[in-house]
Design a protein around this motif. Structure first.
Motif, PDB file in Angstrom:
ATOM      1  N   SER A 142      48.656  44.521  49.407  1.00 50.43           N
ATOM      2  CA  SER A 142      48.657  43.101  49.072  1.00 50.43           C
ATOM      3  C   SER A 142      48.160  42.905  47.647  1.00 50.43           C
ATOM      4  O   SER A 142      47.027  43.276  47.331  1.00 50.43           O
ATOM      5  CB  SER A 142      47.772  42.306  50.035  1.00 50.43           C
ATOM      6  N   LEU A 143      48.983  42.316  46.808  1.00 50.73           N
ATOM      7  CA  LEU A 143      48.562  42.002  45.447  1.00 50.73           C
ATOM      8  C   LEU A 143      47.596  40.838  45.412  1.00 50.73           C
ATOM      9  O   LEU A 143      46.871  40.644  44.429  1.00 50.73           O
ATOM     10  CB  LEU A 143      49.784  41.684  44.576  1.00 50.73           C
ATOM     11  N   TYR A 193      46.526  47.218  37.437  1.00 53.93           N
ATOM     12  CA  TYR A 193      46.120  46.585  38.688  1.00 53.93           C
ATOM     13  C   TYR A 193      47.143  46.857  39.788  1.00 53.93           C
ATOM     14  O   TYR A 193      46.797  47.256  40.903  1.00 53.93           O
ATOM     15  CB  TYR A 193      45.954  45.079  38.492  1.00 53.93           C
ATOM     16  N   VAL A 194      48.418  46.667  39.479  1.00 52.75           N
ATOM     17  CA  VAL A 194      49.468  46.888  40.472  1.00 52.75           C
ATOM     18  C   VAL A 194      49.515  48.364  40.879  1.00 52.75           C
ATOM     19  O   VAL A 194      49.578  48.695  42.068  1.00 52.75           O
ATOM     20  CB  VAL A 194      50.832  46.436  39.924  1.00 52.75           C
ATOM     21  N   ILE A 195      49.466  49.256  39.894  1.00 52.73           N
ATOM     22  CA  ILE A 195      49.575  50.692  40.176  1.00 52.73           C
ATOM     23  C   ILE A 195      48.419  51.155  41.070  1.00 52.73           C
ATOM     24  O   ILE A 195      48.620  51.858  42.070  1.00 52.73           O
ATOM     25  CB  ILE A 195      49.598  51.499  38.869  1.00 52.73           C
ATOM     26  N   PHE A 196      47.207  50.760  40.742  1.00 50.94           N
ATOM     27  CA  PHE A 196      46.065  51.248  41.512  1.00 50.94           C
ATOM     28  C   PHE A 196      45.894  50.513  42.828  1.00 50.94           C
ATOM     29  O   PHE A 196      45.333  51.075  43.777  1.00 50.94           O
ATOM     30  CB  PHE A 196      44.796  51.198  40.665  1.00 50.94           C
ATOM     31  N   SER A 242      31.878  45.387  54.652  1.00 52.28           N
ATOM     32  CA  SER A 242      33.288  45.617  54.383  1.00 52.28           C
ATOM     33  C   SER A 242      34.013  44.319  54.162  1.00 52.28           C
ATOM     34  O   SER A 242      33.681  43.288  54.741  1.00 52.28           O
ATOM     35  CB  SER A 242      33.926  46.359  55.559  1.00 52.28           C
ATOM     36  N   GLY A 243      35.028  44.372  53.336  1.00 47.47           N
ATOM     37  CA  GLY A 243      35.853  43.214  53.063  1.00 47.47           C
ATOM     38  C   GLY A 243      36.885  43.019  54.135  1.00 47.47           C
ATOM     39  O   GLY A 243      37.030  43.836  55.047  1.00 47.47           O
ATOM     40  N   PRO A 244      37.685  41.978  54.078  1.00 46.79           N
ATOM     41  CA  PRO A 244      38.650  41.661  55.107  1.00 46.79           C
ATOM     42  C   PRO A 244      39.725  42.705  55.255  1.00 46.79           C
ATOM     43  O   PRO A 244      40.358  42.796  56.287  1.00 46.79           O
ATOM     44  CB  PRO A 244      39.239  40.313  54.642  1.00 46.79           C
ATOM     45  N   ASP A 276      41.987  35.285  48.481  1.00 46.90           N
ATOM     46  CA  ASP A 276      43.088  35.511  47.550  1.00 46.90           C
ATOM     47  C   ASP A 276      42.554  35.774  46.150  1.00 46.90           C
ATOM     48  O   ASP A 276      41.771  34.987  45.600  1.00 46.90           O
ATOM     49  CB  ASP A 276      44.026  34.297  47.516  1.00 46.90           C
ATOM     50  N   LEU A 277      42.978  36.911  45.578  1.00 45.22           N
ATOM     51  CA  LEU A 277      42.588  37.329  44.230  1.00 45.22           C
ATOM     52  C   LEU A 277      41.072  37.440  44.073  1.00 45.22           C
ATOM     53  O   LEU A 277      40.553  37.426  42.964  1.00 45.22           O
ATOM     54  CB  LEU A 277      43.154  36.384  43.166  1.00 45.22           C
ATOM     55  N   ASP A 278      40.372  37.566  45.194  1.00 44.01           N
ATOM     56  CA  ASP A 278      38.901  37.657  45.150  1.00 44.01           C
ATOM     57  C   ASP A 278      38.305  36.530  44.302  1.00 44.01           C
ATOM     58  O   ASP A 278      37.433  36.749  43.456  1.00 44.01           O
ATOM     59  CB  ASP A 278      38.472  39.016  44.578  1.00 44.01           C
TER      60      ASP A 278
END
Length: 398
Positions: free
Chosen positions: A158-159, A135-138, A3-5, A208-210
């Motif tokens: 979080s964007l 990206y923002v919507i999903f 799992s991611g953070p 941040d932003l992967d």
């Protein structure tokens, strides 16, 4: 998959539109390869205006639509196999094999159709509406879905920290913005591999932003930028198809052997070597080894993609829909404990799960689904942009 953070698995998946993968409307006829993201003016006019001007509407290339549809089916299958890996070594081997090439294949195609991106206003608009806005919507939709389905009211929006499938959208946004840079430097592919290797040994990059994924998958995008149409044709000959069969068989055998011995997280390219409890030099070696492995299997995959129109070709224009929407079911199956039934972990159950995953993602790529969710995937947003200045100049030139 670990799992991611933010509590979710970060699994990749695919480009969806031919003109510039996720930067143009899926239903729009794709431009010629050299006219990606935004394409040429004739590709942006409607069919009626094109006919009035005496020009034929551009046709989509069936090969790339076929490739994207076949890859999105593999993506959905991979997500369905993930919970089966602890009980089935074969499922684990199939999972590793698919994950070694399906995302690189998508990214290579994305780079190929991004070759003409040059910061022109109309192309920037399409980048924003075709990638940035979805990206923002999903990211918002997935956040509320996790809060509700996983009963996790503390999960924050979080964007800067893409959750689950949205990482690919922000990665494609960043890659495409850097396209002009890769087109002017002398050795783009070696430089991109150097950047990927440095990322793989840099645990301080953060989430941040992967950026780990953005940088470690970058070489495949740069490879796509440097390909021509004849490169794809080269791997589609009879000889290449014959070679692809034993190569895939060998890859599956190696994956079967490696399944209990290797950390599959290397294929996600989400972490540095140190974060995977390996010495830093493993990050450098694995960057090169996985790149070669992924490119070979990607070439073998392209070798078996049909070039002619098939019954599923039209679905290749809707793979972004299948990609983002199937994530709700893929995650929901874990949140709602669908894999807790014993029959699912038996051979027939595993086969049923595979067929269901392929069927669901196929339905999500269809035209009715595209029409239903077009407001989120392809918002026009004319109100948000300035109108192009009227062309200057006087009358006709002699």
């Amino acid at each position: 998959m670990t799992s991611g953070p933010r509590g979710g698995q970060r699994m990749p998946l695919p480009p969806a539109r031919q003109a510039d993968d996720v930067g143009s409307p899926p239903g729009q006829a794709g431009p010629e390869p050299a006219a990606a993201a935004g394409s040429q003016q004739t590709a942006t006019v409607g069919p009626r205006r094109a006919r009035a001007a005496g020009a034929k509407p551009r046709q989509r290339d069936a090969f790339f639509d076929n490739a994207k549809f076949m890859a999105i089916v593999l993506v959905a299958m991979g997500h369905a196999w993930e919970p089966l890996r602890d009980d089935s070594r074969l499922a684990s081997a199939l999972y590793i094999t698919v994950y070694s090439f399906h995302m690189p294949a998508f990214i290579v195609i994305s780079g190929y159709f991004s070759r003409s991106f040059d910061m022109r206003p109309d192309r920037l608009r399409r980048l924003i509406t075709g990638i940035g806005v979805p990206y923002v919507i999903f990211e918002i939709a997935y956040t509320f879905f996790k809060r509700w389905a996983d009963d996790d009211p503390t999960f924050d929006f979080s964007l800067l920290d893409p959750w689950y499938l949205t990482w690919f959208l922000i990665a494609l946004f960043v890659w495409r913005m850097t396209t002009p840079l890769w087109q002017v430097i002398r050795w783009p592919i070696p430089v991109s591999l150097l950047i990927a290797a440095l990322a793989a040994v840099s645990p301080d990059i953060g989430d941040d932003l992967d950026m780990q994924r953005v940088l470690q998958f970058l070489p495949f995008f740069v490879v796509g930028l440097n390909l021509k149409r004849h490169h794809f044709d080269m791997v589609r000959g009879i000889r290449a198809r014959k070679i692809a069969i034993p190569v895939f068989a060998g890859a599956l055998l190696v994956a079967y052997w490696a399944a209990p011995r290797m950390n599959a997280a290397w294929f996600y390219r989400r972490d540095s070597a140190q974060e995977l409890a390996a010495p830093w030099w493993d990050g450098v070696m694995m960057t090169g080894a996985l790149f070669c492995c992924s490119m070979v299997l990607t070439a073998c995959f392209f070798a078996w993609v049909p070039k002619r129109r098939m019954f599923f070709t039209v679905l290749g224009a809707g793979t972004l829909y299948g990609y983002l929407l199937h994530g709700f079911l893929a995650k929901g199956s874990r949140f709602w404990d669908w894999y807790d039934h014993d029959w699912v972990h038996e051979p027939l159950g595993e086969l049923a799960v595979t067929v269901i995953a392929a069927t669901v993602v196929t339905v999500l790529c269809t035209s009715p689904v595209q029409r239903m969710f077009r407001f989120a995937m392809e918002p026009k947003m004319t109100w948000a942009f300035r109108k192009d200045p009227a062309p200057s100049g006087g009358g006709k030139r002699g």
